[in-house]
Design a protein around this motif. Structure first.
Motif, PDB file in Angstrom:
ATOM      1  N   SER A  97      49.112  40.776  37.935  1.00 26.65           N
ATOM      2  CA  SER A  97      48.364  39.653  37.351  1.00 26.65           C
ATOM      3  C   SER A  97      46.994  39.510  37.999  1.00 26.65           C
ATOM      4  O   SER A  97      45.991  39.311  37.312  1.00 26.65           O
ATOM      5  N   SER A  98      46.930  39.641  39.340  1.00 21.93           N
ATOM      6  CA  SER A  98      45.621  39.470  39.999  1.00 21.93           C
ATOM      7  C   SER A  98      44.680  40.625  39.646  1.00 21.93           C
ATOM      8  O   SER A  98      43.473  40.427  39.505  1.00 21.93           O
ATOM      9  N   TYR A  99      45.255  41.821  39.463  1.00 24.33           N
ATOM     10  CA  TYR A  99      44.405  42.946  39.042  1.00 24.33           C
ATOM     11  C   TYR A  99      43.851  42.700  37.635  1.00 24.33           C
ATOM     12  O   TYR A  99      42.636  42.832  37.406  1.00 24.33           O
ATOM     13  N   ILE A 203      48.501  49.831  37.563  1.00 24.71           N
ATOM     14  CA  ILE A 203      47.089  49.466  37.769  1.00 24.71           C
ATOM     15  C   ILE A 203      46.253  50.691  38.160  1.00 24.71           C
ATOM     16  O   ILE A 203      45.058  50.741  37.884  1.00 24.71           O
ATOM     17  N   GLN A 204      46.910  51.678  38.773  1.00 25.45           N
ATOM     18  CA  GLN A 204      46.208  52.938  39.082  1.00 25.45           C
ATOM     19  C   GLN A 204      45.763  53.599  37.773  1.00 25.45           C
ATOM     20  O   GLN A 204      44.628  54.086  37.662  1.00 25.45           O
ATOM     21  N   ASP A 216      39.459  51.961  45.529  1.00 25.41           N
ATOM     22  CA  ASP A 216      39.195  50.611  45.004  1.00 25.41           C
ATOM     23  C   ASP A 216      40.461  49.760  44.947  1.00 25.41           C
ATOM     24  O   ASP A 216      40.387  48.531  44.875  1.00 25.41           O
ATOM     25  N   LEU A 217      41.621  50.412  44.938  1.00 21.29           N
ATOM     26  CA  LEU A 217      42.885  49.693  44.774  1.00 21.29           C
ATOM     27  C   LEU A 217      43.625  49.460  46.094  1.00 21.29           C
ATOM     28  O   LEU A 217      44.661  48.801  46.125  1.00 21.29           O
ATOM     29  N   ALA A 243      53.287  52.607  51.943  1.00 24.81           N
ATOM     30  CA  ALA A 243      53.615  51.711  53.056  1.00 24.81           C
ATOM     31  C   ALA A 243      52.658  51.921  54.229  1.00 24.81           C
ATOM     32  O   ALA A 243      52.227  50.958  54.878  1.00 24.81           O
ATOM     33  N   TYR A 244      52.324  53.169  54.500  1.00 30.02           N
ATOM     34  CA  TYR A 244      51.413  53.509  55.612  1.00 30.02           C
ATOM     35  C   TYR A 244      50.065  52.811  55.433  1.00 30.02           C
ATOM     36  O   TYR A 244      49.562  52.137  56.340  1.00 30.02           O
ATOM     37  N   PHE A 245      49.482  52.959  54.239  1.00 31.13           N
ATOM     38  CA  PHE A 245      48.172  52.346  54.001  1.00 31.13           C
ATOM     39  C   PHE A 245      48.287  50.839  53.780  1.00 31.13           C
ATOM     40  O   PHE A 245      47.373  50.082  54.128  1.00 31.13           O
TER      41      PHE A 245
END
Length: 562
Positions: A97-99, A203-204, A216-217, A243-245
């Protein structure tokens, strides 16, 4: 407790990898046990990269999903982002939703009420969409079995895009697009994403139409990391990269809602365990005690002061949740004893006034004492609703499937599931489930197991080893924190019990001529007699770094001693 030493891989593979990486043989052993056998695989493991993420269009129906969303935007249609009330669902709804709202205003969110509507897509939610002029619903972390609901929406000219990660049934809903890597006809390279992970792939794909790169994501990955940690999906492949990022975002520049949840924590750097035990329960508490909307409000709020206000309300829900969980667990134990069900193959308990929001946690608590597949039921409307939890190696979803003739509905995973049934079917189902588990569970599965990665000496615990082990993070299923075994260990006389009920054990351990290492054993207070008078014993443990007043020191986290 069964102690099992993991099988040692072939010497050739260990030697080859140890040489290629210039590490000790037992470090190479840990890697080969995790399926990492070459220099390239080790490089990908130790240096996760956003370039390792797959093309989202490899997922079946992704083109249809993106096409329908773009059409909605072009025609100024209203989009409703719908999701489950747990961490995976509320983070997924917050993310998508925020995207979408970042470039299109006609977007709203809907989280079903746990008590009024129950799990998954609801008729009430579809009626809300119909009454408010929504023509597209994006369902996240649910919907794969919502055949009747999607048909109901279709009659009202509302389209569905389903983004789910649960196992499909024999029939799929008639949605415009179904993104679920567990579909038989989906050949996406990684099928262990959580619901929020599927939302991120969406979203990607949408971002590619706007010339956005993966960089950007990245700000959305704090949500994805929280969902991966909470949903206990395998920490492999894409999940490990995300998870790492995501942890990097949580530790450097989290969204105001997550910042508000963690700003009072003294720890400088949070790891995945902190996300599991600090962030996730608080996000979950909203849907358990009040309403999942409170979690979405928190996670989509961009004013920090307002986010702090939301976070303090959620902190209160979490405190209430703990009190309920304690009380219901106590009542469940009393019921097991009263019914003399201590020796069964399953735990199935019911009380009509138990709070539906905490029965899953209670099921996990009961497993800590009676280690067996467990169902905790409560009254929900005119039906009984339950949360199921399982033990290592036993597929509770399959067991429920075998008893499904007595159920109204069920869904979930190997280790966690939910279900409803009619009151008159409770006793029949309880016995059918007991019989099914008794016939299919291996006796070993009814004893908790400690899997030991390698036997080492204290002299092997060097700063270099600790640096390498830190690079194994983030930990999770299929990449668990390494457990080591050391023999002929002695306490130096400092052994003491800790905790309100002396339930924990604090030691200072030596082995041969090694320097002493502090150790903590949570829940091992009753083992203190094994450590007195400098008697030698065996220890199974993880190697931790303990942070206190800004100082970092090595500490062993004992899993068991014998």
């Amino acid at each position: 407790m069964r102690w099992t030493l993991k099988p040692k891989p072939s010497e050739d593979k260990i030697k080859h990898l140890a040489q290629a990486l210039n590490v000790e043989d037992f470090v190479a052993t840990l890697l080969v046990q995790r399926g990492i056998e070459t220099f390239e695989e080790a490089k990908a493991f130790f240096r996760p990269s956003l370039d390792h993420l797959h093309d989202p269009y490899l997922m079946k129906d992704m083109d249809k999903a993106v096409g329908r969303i773009e059409k909605a935007i072009e025609n100024q249609q209203r989009i409703l982002v719908f999701g489950d009330y747990d961490v995976d669902g509320t983070t997924a709804v917050s993310l998508v939703s925020s995207y979408l709202k970042s470039y299109y205003p006609n977007v709203a969110t809907y989280i079903p009420d746990r008590y009024d509507e129950g799990y998954g897509v609801s008729f009430k939610g579809i009626d809300f969409a119909d009454d408010n002029g929504f023509s597209l619903i994006i369902a996240l972390d649910c919907g794969i079995k919502s055949i009747d609901h999607v048909a109901y929406a279709k009659e009202r000219n509302i389209d569905f895009i389903i983004c789910d990660h649960h196992r499909p049934g024999n029939e799929l809903p008639e949605a415009v697009a179904i993104l679920d890597p567990k579909r038989d006809d989906c050949h996406y390279p990684y099928d262990e994403l959580c619901g929020c992970g599927i939302g991120f792939k969406l979203i990607q794909a949408l971002g590619a139409n706007r010339n956005q790169t993966i960089a950007d994501l990245v700000p959305y990955l704090d949500l994805v990391a929280a969902a991966i940690a909470a949903d206990i999906v395998p920490m492999t492949g894409e999940n490990r990269v995300l998870a790492y990022f995501g942890l990097q975002v949580i530790n450097s520049d989290p969204r105001p809602g997550i910042k508000a949840l963690i700003h009072q924590i003294k720890k400088q750097t949070l790891d995945i365990t902190d996300v599991v035990f600090i962030i996730a329960p608080r996000i979950n508490a909203a849907g358990r005690i009040k309403h999942g909307n409170h979690a979405v409000e928190l996670l989509t709020e961009f004013d920090f002061e307002q986010a702090q206000q939301f976070a303090s309300e959620i902190e209160q829900y979490n405190s209430d949740r703990k009190d309920l969980d304690k009380q219901i667990t106590k009542e469940a134990f009393q019921q097991i004893e009263k019914n003399q069900e201590q020796e069964r193959f399953t735990t199935v308990v019911y009380q009509e006034d138990w709070h539906k929001g905490v029965i899953g946690i209670v099921a996990s608590r009961l497993i800590e004492t009676y280690y067996r597949p467990t169902l905790v039921f409560t009254k929900s409307g005119d039906k009984y609703a339950a949360s199921a939890r399982s033990v290592k190696g036993f597929d509770v979803y399959n067991a429920l499937d075998a008893c499904s003739e007595h159920l109204e509905q069920f869904g979930g995973h190997m280790y966690a599931a939910g279900m409803t049934l009619k009151e008159e079917n409770y006793s029949i189902f309880k016995e059918a489930f007991e019989k099914q588990v008794q016939e299919t569970i291996h006796p070993d599965m009814l004893t908790p197991e400690i899997e030991i990665d390698a036997e080492i000496n204290f002299s092997d615990i060097t700063p270099k080893l600790i640096r390498i082990l830190k690079q194994f993070e983030p930990f999770g299923p299929q990449n668990m924190t390494p457990v080591f075994l050391s023999k002929n260990v002695k306490d130096t006389g400092y052994a003491k019990k800790l905790g309100a009920e002396d339930e924990h054990l604090k030691l200072f351990l030596k082995q041969n001529t090694s320097e002493g290492i502090p150790a903590i054993g949570f829940g091992l207070g009753n083992k203190i007699d094994l450590t007195t008078n400098q008697k030698p014993f065996q220890a199974a443990y993880c190697i931790d770094e303990n942070e206190w007043n800004g100082k970092v020191s090595v500490q062993l986290r004992l899993k068991s001693i014998k």
